[in-house]
Design a protein around this motif. Structure first.
Motif, short mmCIF file in Angstrom:
data_model
loop_
_atom_site.label_atom_id
_atom_site.label_comp_id
_atom_site.label_asym_id
_atom_site.label_seq_id
_atom_site.Cartn_x
_atom_site.Cartn_y
_atom_site.Cartn_z
N SER A 45 0.83 -1.20 0.00
CA SER A 45 0.00 0.00 0.00
C SER A 45 0.87 1.26 0.00
N CYS A 46 1.87 1.30 0.85
CA CYS A 46 2.75 2.47 0.90
C CYS A 46 3.61 2.56 -0.36
N ALA A 47 4.02 1.43 -0.90
CA ALA A 47 4.80 1.44 -2.15
C ALA A 47 3.97 2.05 -3.27
N ALA A 48 2.68 1.73 -3.33
CA ALA A 48 1.80 2.32 -4.34
C ALA A 48 1.69 3.82 -4.14
N ARG A 49 1.62 4.27 -2.88
CA ARG A 49 1.55 5.71 -2.59
C ARG A 49 2.82 6.42 -3.05
N VAL A 50 3.98 5.80 -2.83
CA VAL A 50 5.24 6.39 -3.27
C VAL A 50 5.27 6.48 -4.79
N CYS A 51 4.86 5.42 -5.47
CA CYS A 51 4.84 5.42 -6.94
C CYS A 51 3.92 6.51 -7.47
N ASN A 52 2.74 6.63 -6.88
CA ASN A 52 1.79 7.67 -7.30
C ASN A 52 2.37 9.06 -7.09
N PHE A 53 3.04 9.27 -5.96
CA PHE A 53 3.66 10.56 -5.67
C PHE A 53 4.73 10.89 -6.71
N VAL A 54 5.59 9.93 -7.00
CA VAL A 54 6.67 10.16 -7.96
C VAL A 54 6.10 10.43 -9.35
N GLU A 55 5.13 9.62 -9.76
CA GLU A 55 4.55 9.80 -11.09
C GLU A 55 3.81 11.12 -11.22
N SER A 56 3.07 11.53 -10.21
CA SER A 56 2.36 12.81 -10.29
C SER A 56 3.34 13.97 -10.22
N GLY A 57 4.39 13.83 -9.45
CA GLY A 57 5.41 14.87 -9.39
C GLY A 57 6.19 14.99 -10.68
N ALA A 58 6.44 13.87 -11.33
CA ALA A 58 7.15 13.88 -12.60
C ALA A 58 6.33 14.60 -13.66
N GLY A 59 5.01 14.43 -13.63
CA GLY A 59 4.14 15.13 -14.57
C GLY A 59 4.17 16.63 -14.34
#
Length: 66
Positions: A45-59
């Motif tokens: 669950s936390c790994a998914a949150r980190v991935c979402n954060f990185v992907e949204s930040g990259a955008g």
């Protein structure tokens, strides 16, 4: 069964079932502790949150530099 605690939320997890090892190494080179590296154990669950954060930040970062 390998029991560890998620470094993000603190929940006890079975690493073999719902654990993720997250490594931060300089450009993917395994250079422990030089100049920066960190290793964290996360639940899925936390790994998914980190991935979402990185992907949204990259955008957002891409839009900033356009």
């Amino acid at each position: 069964m390998v029991k560890v605690f998620c470094d993000m939320c603190g929940r006890e997890i079975d690493y073999e079932v719902d654990g993720v090892n997250l490594d931060f190494n300089h450009y993917g080179v395994v250079n422990f502790k030089t100049p920066f590296s960190a290793e964290k154990q996360l639940c899925l669950s936390c790994a998914a949150r980190v991935c979402n954060f990185v992907e949204s930040g990259a955008g957002e970062e891409g839009a900033e530099h356009a």
